[in-house]
Design a protein around this motif. Structure first.
Motif, PDB file in Angstrom:
ATOM      1  N   VAL A  32       0.801  -1.225   0.000  1.00 34.88           N
ATOM      2  CA  VAL A  32       0.000   0.000   0.000  1.00 34.88           C
ATOM      3  C   VAL A  32       0.837   1.281   0.000  1.00 34.88           C
ATOM      4  O   VAL A  32       0.332   2.340  -0.357  1.00 34.88           O
ATOM      5  CB  VAL A  32      -1.016   0.027   1.160  1.00 34.88           C
ATOM      6  N   GLY A  33       2.083   1.199   0.443  1.00 32.96           N
ATOM      7  CA  GLY A  33       2.953   2.368   0.426  1.00 32.96           C
ATOM      8  C   GLY A  33       2.808   3.297   1.623  1.00 32.96           C
ATOM      9  O   GLY A  33       3.223   4.451   1.563  1.00 32.96           O
ATOM     10  N   TRP A  34       2.227   2.827   2.709  1.00 36.88           N
ATOM     11  CA  TRP A  34       2.130   3.596   3.951  1.00 36.88           C
ATOM     12  C   TRP A  34       2.250   2.640   5.126  1.00 36.88           C
ATOM     13  O   TRP A  34       2.053   1.452   4.983  1.00 36.88           O
ATOM     14  CB  TRP A  34       0.853   4.432   4.032  1.00 36.88           C
ATOM     15  N   LYS A  35       2.609   3.194   6.274  1.00 40.45           N
ATOM     16  CA  LYS A  35       2.830   2.390   7.483  1.00 40.45           C
ATOM     17  C   LYS A  35       1.587   2.407   8.366  1.00 40.45           C
ATOM     18  O   LYS A  35       0.906   3.426   8.482  1.00 40.45           O
ATOM     19  CB  LYS A  35       4.003   2.950   8.293  1.00 40.45           C
ATOM     20  N   LEU A  36       1.296   1.293   9.002  1.00 43.87           N
ATOM     21  CA  LEU A  36       0.238   1.247   9.999  1.00 43.87           C
ATOM     22  C   LEU A  36       0.607   2.169  11.155  1.00 43.87           C
ATOM     23  O   LEU A  36       1.784   2.221  11.551  1.00 43.87           O
ATOM     24  CB  LEU A  36       0.067  -0.178  10.539  1.00 43.87           C
ATOM     25  N   ASP A  37      -0.372   2.881  11.683  1.00 44.93           N
ATOM     26  CA  ASP A  37      -0.087   3.679  12.873  1.00 44.93           C
ATOM     27  C   ASP A  37      -0.016   2.741  14.087  1.00 44.93           C
ATOM     28  O   ASP A  37      -0.245   1.526  13.971  1.00 44.93           O
ATOM     29  CB  ASP A  37      -1.085   4.825  13.048  1.00 44.93           C
ATOM     30  N   GLU A  38       0.316   3.279  15.246  1.00 42.51           N
ATOM     31  CA  GLU A  38       0.547   2.460  16.439  1.00 42.51           C
ATOM     32  C   GLU A  38      -0.674   1.618  16.826  1.00 42.51           C
ATOM     33  O   GLU A  38      -0.555   0.432  17.134  1.00 42.51           O
ATOM     34  CB  GLU A  38       0.948   3.378  17.598  1.00 42.51           C
ATOM     35  N   ASP A  39      -1.876   2.223  16.797  1.00 41.58           N
ATOM     36  CA  ASP A  39      -3.100   1.486  17.149  1.00 41.58           C
ATOM     37  C   ASP A  39      -3.382   0.358  16.163  1.00 41.58           C
ATOM     38  O   ASP A  39      -3.722  -0.759  16.560  1.00 41.58           O
ATOM     39  CB  ASP A  39      -4.324   2.416  17.167  1.00 41.58           C
ATOM     40  N   LEU A  40      -3.261   0.664  14.882  1.00 36.04           N
ATOM     41  CA  LEU A  40      -3.529  -0.357  13.863  1.00 36.04           C
ATOM     42  C   LEU A  40      -2.504  -1.489  13.928  1.00 36.04           C
ATOM     43  O   LEU A  40      -2.859  -2.662  13.797  1.00 36.04           O
ATOM     44  CB  LEU A  40      -3.558   0.268  12.472  1.00 36.04           C
ATOM     45  N   ARG A  41      -1.236  -1.132  14.150  1.00 41.48           N
ATOM     46  CA  ARG A  41      -0.196  -2.169  14.267  1.00 41.48           C
ATOM     47  C   ARG A  41      -0.512  -3.085  15.454  1.00 41.48           C
ATOM     48  O   ARG A  41      -0.437  -4.308  15.338  1.00 41.48           O
ATOM     49  CB  ARG A  41       1.179  -1.526  14.432  1.00 41.48           C
ATOM     50  N   ALA A  42      -0.902  -2.516  16.581  1.00 42.95           N
ATOM     51  CA  ALA A  42      -1.260  -3.333  17.750  1.00 42.95           C
ATOM     52  C   ALA A  42      -2.440  -4.237  17.432  1.00 42.95           C
ATOM     53  O   ALA A  42      -2.448  -5.418  17.794  1.00 42.95           O
ATOM     54  CB  ALA A  42      -1.577  -2.433  18.940  1.00 42.95           C
ATOM     55  N   PHE A  43      -3.453  -3.693  16.750  1.00 39.79           N
ATOM     56  CA  PHE A  43      -4.618  -4.494  16.387  1.00 39.79           C
ATOM     57  C   PHE A  43      -4.224  -5.662  15.497  1.00 39.79           C
ATOM     58  O   PHE A  43      -4.588  -6.811  15.772  1.00 39.79           O
ATOM     59  CB  PHE A  43      -5.666  -3.621  15.679  1.00 39.79           C
ATOM     60  N   TYR A  44      -3.473  -5.408  14.439  1.00 38.60           N
ATOM     61  CA  TYR A  44      -3.138  -6.475  13.486  1.00 38.60           C
ATOM     62  C   TYR A  44      -2.141  -7.486  14.053  1.00 38.60           C
ATOM     63  O   TYR A  44      -2.182  -8.653  13.674  1.00 38.60           O
ATOM     64  CB  TYR A  44      -2.702  -5.893  12.141  1.00 38.60           C
ATOM     65  N   LEU A  45      -1.305  -7.078  14.978  1.00 36.60           N
ATOM     66  CA  LEU A  45      -0.448  -8.057  15.661  1.00 36.60           C
ATOM     67  C   LEU A  45      -1.261  -8.898  16.655  1.00 36.60           C
ATOM     68  O   LEU A  45      -0.866 -10.006  16.997  1.00 36.60           O
ATOM     69  CB  LEU A  45       0.712  -7.357  16.378  1.00 36.60           C
ATOM     70  N   HIS A  46      -2.391  -8.371  17.078  1.00 35.05           N
ATOM     71  CA  HIS A  46      -3.299  -9.092  17.977  1.00 35.05           C
ATOM     72  C   HIS A  46      -4.261  -9.990  17.191  1.00 35.05           C
ATOM     73  O   HIS A  46      -4.512 -11.133  17.576  1.00 35.05           O
ATOM     74  CB  HIS A  46      -4.082  -8.090  18.830  1.00 35.05           C
ATOM     75  N   CYS A  47      -4.807  -9.444  16.106  1.00 39.19           N
ATOM     76  CA  CYS A  47      -5.729 -10.219  15.252  1.00 39.19           C
ATOM     77  C   CYS A  47      -5.731  -9.592  13.861  1.00 39.19           C
ATOM     78  O   CYS A  47      -5.841  -8.385  13.722  1.00 39.19           O
ATOM     79  CB  CYS A  47      -7.138 -10.262  15.845  1.00 39.19           C
ATOM     80  N   ASN A  48      -5.617 -10.413  12.869  1.00 39.16           N
ATOM     81  CA  ASN A  48      -5.604  -9.949  11.481  1.00 39.16           C
ATOM     82  C   ASN A  48      -7.046  -9.820  10.988  1.00 39.16           C
ATOM     83  O   ASN A  48      -7.514 -10.589  10.169  1.00 39.16           O
ATOM     84  CB  ASN A  48      -4.794 -10.892  10.602  1.00 39.16           C
ATOM     85  N   GLY A  49      -7.755  -8.858  11.577  1.00 34.62           N
ATOM     86  CA  GLY A  49      -9.160  -8.646  11.270  1.00 34.62           C
ATOM     87  C   GLY A  49     -10.031  -9.302  12.329  1.00 34.62           C
ATOM     88  O   GLY A  49      -9.575 -10.126  13.125  1.00 34.62           O
ATOM     89  N   ALA A  50     -11.294  -8.887  12.348  1.00 31.37           N
ATOM     90  CA  ALA A  50     -12.241  -9.420  13.334  1.00 31.37           C
ATOM     91  C   ALA A  50     -13.648  -9.033  12.902  1.00 31.37           C
ATOM     92  O   ALA A  50     -13.836  -8.140  12.072  1.00 31.37           O
ATOM     93  CB  ALA A  50     -11.953  -8.845  14.723  1.00 31.37           C
ATOM     94  N   THR A  51     -14.621  -9.706  13.493  1.00 33.78           N
ATOM     95  CA  THR A  51     -15.995  -9.241  13.394  1.00 33.78           C
ATOM     96  C   THR A  51     -16.464  -8.946  14.817  1.00 33.78           C
ATOM     97  O   THR A  51     -16.052  -9.604  15.770  1.00 33.78           O
ATOM     98  CB  THR A  51     -16.934 -10.255  12.715  1.00 33.78           C
ATOM     99  N   LEU A  52     -17.287  -7.930  14.919  1.00 33.38           N
ATOM    100  CA  LEU A  52     -17.810  -7.547  16.221  1.00 33.38           C
ATOM    101  C   LEU A  52     -19.265  -7.980  16.316  1.00 33.38           C
ATOM    102  O   LEU A  52     -20.009  -7.854  15.342  1.00 33.38           O
ATOM    103  CB  LEU A  52     -17.705  -6.029  16.424  1.00 33.38           C
ATOM    104  N   PHE A  53     -19.638  -8.492  17.456  1.00 33.71           N
ATOM    105  CA  PHE A  53     -21.004  -8.866  17.821  1.00 33.71           C
ATOM    106  C   PHE A  53     -21.502 -10.165  17.198  1.00 33.71           C
ATOM    107  O   PHE A  53     -22.341 -10.823  17.791  1.00 33.71           O
ATOM    108  CB  PHE A  53     -22.003  -7.727  17.525  1.00 33.71           C
ATOM    109  N   ALA A  54     -21.051 -10.538  16.011  1.00 32.95           N
ATOM    110  CA  ALA A  54     -21.529 -11.751  15.341  1.00 32.95           C
ATOM    111  C   ALA A  54     -20.461 -12.230  14.365  1.00 32.95           C
ATOM    112  O   ALA A  54     -19.659 -11.435  13.880  1.00 32.95           O
ATOM    113  CB  ALA A  54     -22.832 -11.471  14.596  1.00 32.95           C
ATOM    114  N   PRO A  55     -20.464 -13.525  14.067  1.00 33.17           N
ATOM    115  CA  PRO A  55     -19.525 -14.025  13.052  1.00 33.17           C
ATOM    116  C   PRO A  55     -20.023 -13.704  11.642  1.00 33.17           C
ATOM    117  O   PRO A  55     -21.187 -13.338  11.442  1.00 33.17           O
ATOM    118  CB  PRO A  55     -19.507 -15.531  13.309  1.00 33.17           C
ATOM    119  N   LEU A  56     -19.137 -13.833  10.665  1.00 37.31           N
ATOM    120  CA  LEU A  56     -19.549 -13.683   9.268  1.00 37.31           C
ATOM    121  C   LEU A  56     -20.594 -14.732   8.931  1.00 37.31           C
ATOM    122  O   LEU A  56     -20.605 -15.790   9.547  1.00 37.31           O
ATOM    123  CB  LEU A  56     -18.334 -13.844   8.345  1.00 37.31           C
TER     124      LEU A  56
END
Length: 158
Positions: A32-56
């Protein structure tokens, strides 16, 4: 609320994917040519995506895995033309029916990318800011009761 507590809540009460590896993050940033910010980096190192409240598949908040993040104009308009959206807008959350929460990577503030509402019928003409950072967005989303918090007049849950 700290990102650590928000991520613990995602893991405990929602539907996280397995974490992204540092190599996946590096490949994403190169693509993509840009760096994840600190919050996004923490999120993606914790989980590579998620759904909230219900599964797909029937979910309002689908926080996209790294390999599904793309320019908003391509996701919403099927175009890479500047008239169809800013090249600095990237999808982050699929709200279904071609509606997204997007990042504006051209305008970081205090080290964080702002999040915008990208309603398919009005994007790119209208993309109102809904959060100053991913942490702010995630906290409000987790308190939303599965509603689009920026569109709801009801109070957020405690």
């Amino acid at each position: 609320m700290s990102m650590k507590r928000l991520l613990a809540e995602v893991s405990t009460h929602h539907f996280p994917n397995p974490p992204a590896t540092p190599a996946q993050i590096a490949a994403f940033e190169a693509r993509v040519g840009w760096k994840l910010d600190e919050d996004l980096r923490a999120f993606y190192l914790h989980c590579n995506g998620a759904t909230l409240f219900a599964p797909l598949p029937d979910v309002n908040y689908h926080l996209l895995p790294l390999d599904r993040i793309e320019r908003a104009r391509a996701a919403i308009r099927g175009s890479e033309e500047d008239a169809d959206g800013s090249p600095s807008h990237y999808t982050l959350v699929d709200m279904q029916d071609t509606n997204f929460v997007i990042l504006d990577v051209a305008t970081p503030e205090n080290g964080s990318y702002p999040l915008l509402d990208a309603f398919h019928e009005t994007y790119p003409d209208e993309a109102p800011r809904i959060a100053a950072s991913f942490a702010e967005f995630l906290e409000k989303a987790l308190r939303s009761g599965n509603r689009s918090f920026w569109l709801s007049s009801g109070p957020l849950e405690e």
